[in-house]
Design a protein around this motif. Structure first.
Motif, PDB file in Angstrom:
ATOM      1  N   GLY A 152       0.790  -1.283   0.188  1.00 44.35           N
ATOM      2  CA  GLY A 152       0.085  -0.683  -0.132  1.00 44.35           C
ATOM      3  C   GLY A 152       0.913   1.565  -0.184  1.00 44.35           C
ATOM      4  N   SER A 153       1.970   1.289   0.461  1.00 43.08           N
ATOM      5  CA  SER A 153       2.839   2.432   0.695  1.00 43.08           C
ATOM      6  C   SER A 153       3.597   3.008  -1.061  1.00 43.08           C
ATOM      7  CB  SER A 153       3.985   2.070   1.433  1.00 43.08           C
ATOM      8  OG  SER A 153       4.936   1.119   1.216  1.00 43.08           O
ATOM      9  N   ILE A 154       3.556   1.696  -1.299  1.00 37.99           N
ATOM     10  CA  ILE A 154       3.792   2.573  -2.978  1.00 37.99           C
ATOM     11  C   ILE A 154       3.760   2.900  -4.304  1.00 37.99           C
ATOM     12  CG2 ILE A 154       5.724   1.801  -4.762  1.00 37.99           C
ATOM     13  CD1 ILE A 154       7.211   0.863  -2.398  1.00 37.99           C
TER      14      ILE A 154
ATOM     15  N   GLU B 144      -5.979   4.436  -0.443  1.00 45.41           N
ATOM     16  CA  GLU B 144      -5.457   3.854  -1.154  1.00 45.41           C
ATOM     17  C   GLU B 144      -4.062   3.228  -0.525  1.00 45.41           C
ATOM     18  OE1 GLU B 144      -6.610   1.081  -4.139  1.00 45.41           O
ATOM     19  OE2 GLU B 144      -7.778   2.402  -3.931  1.00 45.41           O
ATOM     20  N   TYR B 145      -3.604   3.866   0.230  1.00 45.70           N
ATOM     21  CA  TYR B 145      -2.451   3.371   1.248  1.00 45.70           C
ATOM     22  C   TYR B 145      -3.644   2.675   2.037  1.00 45.70           C
ATOM     23  CZ  TYR B 145       1.824   2.974   3.747  1.00 45.70           C
ATOM     24  OH  TYR B 145       2.673   2.952   4.679  1.00 45.70           O
ATOM     25  N   ARG B 146      -4.744   4.049   3.201  1.00 41.54           N
ATOM     26  CA  ARG B 146      -4.988   3.971   3.967  1.00 41.54           C
ATOM     27  C   ARG B 146      -6.466   2.379   4.437  1.00 41.54           C
ATOM     28  NH1 ARG B 146      -6.747   7.505   7.634  1.00 41.54           N
ATOM     29  NH2 ARG B 146      -9.290   6.268   8.021  1.00 41.54           N
ATOM     30  N   LYS B 147      -6.342   2.325   2.360  1.00 44.02           N
ATOM     31  CA  LYS B 147      -7.065   0.499   2.427  1.00 44.02           C
ATOM     32  C   LYS B 147      -6.786  -0.691   2.704  1.00 44.02           C
ATOM     33  CE  LYS B 147      -8.641  -0.765  -1.595  1.00 44.02           C
ATOM     34  NZ  LYS B 147      -9.331  -0.345  -2.897  1.00 44.02           N
ATOM     35  N   PHE B 148      -5.281  -0.171   1.997  1.00 42.47           N
ATOM     36  CA  PHE B 148      -4.335  -1.703   2.624  1.00 42.47           C
ATOM     37  C   PHE B 148      -4.181  -1.948   4.202  1.00 42.47           C
ATOM     38  CE2 PHE B 148      -3.010  -1.992  -2.319  1.00 42.47           C
ATOM     39  CZ  PHE B 148      -3.262  -2.634  -2.488  1.00 42.47           C
ATOM     40  N   LEU B 149      -3.799  -0.642   4.684  1.00 39.17           N
ATOM     41  CA  LEU B 149      -3.503  -0.396   6.268  1.00 39.17           C
ATOM     42  C   LEU B 149      -4.730  -1.376   6.497  1.00 39.17           C
ATOM     43  CD1 LEU B 149      -1.631   2.667   6.158  1.00 39.17           C
ATOM     44  CD2 LEU B 149      -0.569   0.269   6.784  1.00 39.17           C
TER      45      LEU B 149
END
Length: 117
Positions: A54-56, A62-67
């Motif tokens: 999610g960080s890349i 989207e990053y929040r979703k992956f977290l």
């Protein structure tokens, strides 16, 4: 040179969690190899994998979703630990230590996720 996620404490701790769970399942009975053994390993590894993925090249949303996926994988790890203790594969003191590590990592990940706008 490093990827930005490698500096995150939540990623480092989730990498440690994956290795701890990998060692833990080696003590499970052989009949669990394709069941709880596999599920626990995959869930634990997913915590770090989702944090890094999610960080890349992702938007903050989207990053929040992956977290969020990482947090849900932690819940899956905890449920597998409950299954392991109910099946007598895990001493209570080890369960308590792993449970606390998961709880702390979950809270750290939630706090980090809340800072991303």
């Amino acid at each position: 040179m490093s990827f930005k996620f490698e500096n995150l404490i939540i990623w480092q701790k989730s990498m440690d969690l994956g290795e701890e769970m990998n060692l833990l399942v080696k003590n499970f009975p052989k009949e669990e190899i394709y069941n709880l053994f596999s599920q626990l390993r995959r869930a634990a590894d997913s915590v770090a994998l989702n944090t890094s993925e999610g960080s890349i090249l992702q938007s903050n949303a989207e990053y929040r979703k992956f977290l969020g996926y990482s947090i849900r994988s932690l819940a899956e790890v905890v449920t597998c630990l409950h299954k392991a203790i109910r099946r007598n594969y895990l001493p209570k003191k080890d369960f308590d230590r792993y449970y606390k590590n998961c709880f702390d990592l979950m809270n750290m990940t939630i706090a980090y996720r809340n800072k991303i706008k």
